[in-house]
Design an enzyme around this catalytic site. Structure first.
Site, mmCIF file in Angstrom:
data_model
loop_
_atom_site.group_PDB
_atom_site.id
_atom_site.type_symbol
_atom_site.label_atom_id
_atom_site.label_comp_id
_atom_site.label_asym_id
_atom_site.label_seq_id
_atom_site.Cartn_x
_atom_site.Cartn_y
_atom_site.Cartn_z
ATOM 1 N N HIS A 46 -20.270 -2.996 -14.330
ATOM 2 C CA HIS A 46 -20.432 -3.485 -12.662
ATOM 3 C C HIS A 46 -20.844 -1.736 -12.599
ATOM 4 O O HIS A 46 -20.035 -0.913 -11.980
ATOM 5 C CB HIS A 46 -19.088 -3.497 -12.329
ATOM 6 N N SER A 64 -23.796 -10.714 -9.171
ATOM 7 C CA SER A 64 -24.090 -11.706 -9.533
ATOM 8 C C SER A 64 -24.379 -12.730 -7.934
ATOM 9 O O SER A 64 -25.211 -13.236 -7.873
ATOM 10 C CB SER A 64 -23.876 -12.732 -10.616
ATOM 11 N N ASP A 70 0.924 -1.253 0.321
ATOM 12 C CA ASP A 70 0.074 -0.123 0.051
ATOM 13 C C ASP A 70 0.589 0.904 0.501
ATOM 14 O O ASP A 70 1.766 0.888 0.445
ATOM 15 C CB ASP A 70 -1.332 -0.110 1.738
ATOM 16 N N ASP A 89 -14.468 -2.274 -14.543
ATOM 17 C CA ASP A 89 -14.798 -2.231 -16.429
ATOM 18 C C ASP A 89 -14.193 -1.316 -16.973
ATOM 19 O O ASP A 89 -12.974 -2.002 -18.037
ATOM 20 C CB ASP A 89 -15.936 -1.994 -17.240
ATOM 21 N N TYR A 145 7.438 -3.456 -4.152
ATOM 22 C CA TYR A 145 6.468 -4.074 -5.606
ATOM 23 C C TYR A 145 7.555 -5.432 -5.893
ATOM 24 O O TYR A 145 6.901 -5.894 -7.244
ATOM 25 C CB TYR A 145 6.255 -2.843 -6.721
ATOM 26 N N THR A 182 -13.512 -7.783 -11.588
ATOM 27 C CA THR A 182 -14.193 -8.613 -10.970
ATOM 28 C C THR A 182 -15.830 -8.544 -11.431
ATOM 29 O O THR A 182 -16.167 -9.112 -11.285
ATOM 30 C CB THR A 182 -14.179 -8.072 -9.675
HETATM 31 N N1 LIG Z 1 -15.223 -4.478 -8.242
HETATM 32 C C1 LIG Z 1 -16.147 -4.545 -7.404
HETATM 33 O O1 LIG Z 1 -17.026 -5.316 -7.009
HETATM 34 C C2 LIG Z 1 -16.110 -3.587 -5.873
HETATM 35 C C3 LIG Z 1 -16.272 -3.765 -4.726
HETATM 36 C C4 LIG Z 1 -16.351 -2.980 -3.523
HETATM 37 C C5 LIG Z 1 -15.345 -1.982 -3.205
HETATM 38 N N2 LIG Z 1 -14.907 -1.570 -4.971
HETATM 39 C C6 LIG Z 1 -13.894 -0.324 -4.856
HETATM 40 O O2 LIG Z 1 -12.593 -1.245 -4.637
HETATM 41 C C7 LIG Z 1 -11.559 -0.032 -5.133
HETATM 42 C C8 LIG Z 1 -11.011 -0.344 -2.481
HETATM 43 O O3 LIG Z 1 -12.009 -0.034 -2.053
HETATM 44 P P1 LIG Z 1 -11.982 0.321 -0.682
HETATM 45 O O4 LIG Z 1 -13.048 0.915 0.117
HETATM 46 O O5 LIG Z 1 -11.225 -0.701 0.128
HETATM 47 O O6 LIG Z 1 -11.000 1.924 -0.384
HETATM 48 P P2 LIG Z 1 -9.805 1.829 1.210
HETATM 49 O O7 LIG Z 1 -10.289 3.489 0.711
HETATM 50 O O8 LIG Z 1 -10.257 1.799 1.704
HETATM 51 O O9 LIG Z 1 -8.470 1.545 0.208
HETATM 52 C C9 LIG Z 1 -7.669 2.144 -0.392
HETATM 53 C C10 LIG Z 1 -6.091 1.645 -0.400
HETATM 54 O O10 LIG Z 1 -6.174 2.393 -1.630
HETATM 55 C C11 LIG Z 1 -4.688 2.427 -1.090
HETATM 56 N N3 LIG Z 1 -4.171 3.241 -2.500
HETATM 57 C C12 LIG Z 1 -4.320 4.703 -2.267
HETATM 58 N N4 LIG Z 1 -3.551 4.788 -3.642
HETATM 59 C C13 LIG Z 1 -2.397 3.950 -3.573
HETATM 60 C C14 LIG Z 1 -1.380 3.830 -4.770
HETATM 61 N N5 LIG Z 1 -0.805 4.491 -5.406
HETATM 62 N N6 LIG Z 1 -0.634 3.264 -4.496
HETATM 63 C C15 LIG Z 1 -1.429 1.863 -3.559
HETATM 64 N N7 LIG Z 1 -2.388 1.575 -2.826
HETATM 65 C C16 LIG Z 1 -2.511 2.511 -2.825
HETATM 66 C C17 LIG Z 1 -4.782 3.503 0.378
HETATM 67 O O11 LIG Z 1 -4.141 4.685 0.749
HETATM 68 C C18 LIG Z 1 -5.836 2.958 0.679
HETATM 69 O O12 LIG Z 1 -5.264 1.729 1.694
HETATM 70 C C19 LIG Z 1 -12.320 1.159 -4.637
HETATM 71 O O13 LIG Z 1 -12.233 1.534 -6.411
HETATM 72 C C20 LIG Z 1 -13.895 0.552 -4.249
HETATM 73 O O14 LIG Z 1 -14.585 1.427 -5.433
HETATM 74 C C21 LIG Z 1 -14.904 -2.319 -6.004
#
Ligand SMILES: NC(=O)c1ccc[n+]([C@@H]2O[C@H](COP(=O)([O-])OP(=O)(O)OC[C@H]3O[C@@H](n4cnc5c(N)ncnc54)[C@H](O)[C@@H]3O)[C@@H](O)[C@H]2O)c1
Length: 316
Positions: free
Chosen positions: A178, A152, A37, A126, A68, A146
């Site tokens: 999505h 779903s 992170d 997407d 990384y 995802t």
């Molecule tokens: N696809 C899906 O079905 C689905 C479902 C739920 C959430 N999400 C998405 O997942 C993502 C994360 O959600 P969350 O609730 O965990 O958010 P969050 O804010 O709790 O966590 C995001 C994390 O990313 C880190 N971060 C930011 N920039 C970064 C970088 N350049 N390099 C490395 N780490 C970095 C932050 O420090 C933080 O810890 C969001 O985009 C959310 O919309 C997608």
């Protein structure tokens, strides 16, 4: 000597990344799990807390925070990094910020010599999946979003609840974006092998309150309600992601609706969208093309059109 150890890296250990990590540890999905992170204290804290679960979970995984370079020998990198959610934002409002984050993360992953698969969770998933495919140079079968897999799962649970059956007996999925334009292809949904539309017809009294349109709306909107109440959705997306990762690592040939590159399927090409896909140890092995009804085809095209519009906004 470590023979055939499976390794997963999670980039972004916020609410979602941490929940995915916990689900992976509880289900002993891989041998090595590394958390990255931008906030190093956060990834250290999550990794250390997870290590403390190992004594009781029975899992013999190695969990640590890392850098990384550790992507080099990873089988799968999961991207769940994002900027903090602002109330009222749609997934597509997050577009440009998310692209900026991918610009930072993906070159670092690839610089390590990584040649595995990437599972993208970050929204709008997407468009981000397509963008990660382009930025990484990895073939499209190796970059998977995802997509509508979580939607779903929500739909399966809802229908199982309505019908009082086990969710495993429900074959249901959402397709397309999505997001707010996703569709439910009702013509393809079965419960215990029987078409759901026939079930409605045969049970007019029992299912008199069941309204297809309002279920579609509820499935689309439920995430906003969860996020408003608890700040994030976590358990559903964690279980969803773990199923995708497991299907790949264990070469399951499992069909899951994910965000995948369309190559002529459903009359579309050159874009990612949520469609059912067979997942094996090469990622997306093939897409499943349903015989949708005419109106479902139109709705799906509309939803994919929205993903394409947003791709254009990123000049992709
Ligand atoms: N696809 C899906 O079905 C689905 C479902 C739920 C959430 N999400 C998405 O997942 C993502 C994360 O959600 P969350 O609730 O965990 O958010 P969050 O804010 O709790 O966590 C995001 C994390 O990313 C880190 N971060 C930011 N920039 C970064 C970088 N350049 N390099 C490395 N780490 C970095 C932050 O420090 C933080 O810890 C969001 O985009 C959310 O919309 C997608």
């Amino acid at each position: 000597m470590a023979i055939g150890r499976s390794k997963v890296v999670i980039v972004g250990t916020g609410s979602v990344g941490a929940a995915v990590a916990f689900d992976m540890v509880m289900n002993y999905i891989c041998d090595d799990l590394t958390l990255i992170d931008i906030n190093k204290e956060k990834s250290w804290a999550e990794a250390t807390d997870l290590q403390h679960s190992l004594g009781y979970s029975g899992s013999r995984m190695r969990v640590k925070a890392g850098e990384y370079e550790e992507c080099k020998d990873a089988d799968i990198v999961i991207i769940a990094a994002a900027l903090p959610y602002i109330t009222g934002q749609t997934r597509l409002d997050m577009l440009e910020k998310a692209a900026g984050i991918m610009n930072n993360i993906v070159p670092n992953i690839m610089k390590s010599g990584f040649f595995g698969m990437i599972v993208v969770i970050t929204n709008p998933v997407d468009v981000m999946s397509y963008y990660v495919h382009k930025l990484s140079g990895l073939p499209s079968n190796k970059v998977i979003g995802t997509g509508t897999a979580l939607d779903s799962a929500r739909l399966k649970y809802h229908l199982a609840d309505v019908m009082s059956v086990d969710p495993q007996s429900v074959h249901a999925l959402c397709m397309g974006e999505h997001g707010d334009s996703q569709i439910i292809p009702w013509s393809q949904i079965t419960v215990g092998g029987k078409k759901f539309l026939d079930i409605i017809n045969d049970n007019k009294i029992r299912l008199k309150c069941f309204d297809l349109n309002s279920v579609t709306e509820d499935i689309k909107k439920i995430a906003y309600r969860i996020v408003n109440a608890k700040g994030a959705t976590t358990f559903g997306i964690a279980a969803t992601t773990v199923q995708i990762v497991k299907a790949i690592l264990r070469d399951e040939n499992k069909v899951i609706p994910v965000s995948a590159m369309l190559n002529g399927e459903y009359g579309e090409s050159g874009t990612y969208a949520g469609v059912p896909a067979v997942l094996d140890n090469q990622g997306v092995k093939e897409l499943v093309e349903y015989h949708l009804s005419e109106s479902e085809k139109v709705e799906l095209k509309k939803s994919i059109g929205i993903i394409k519009d947003y791709k254009k906004r990123l000049k992709l």
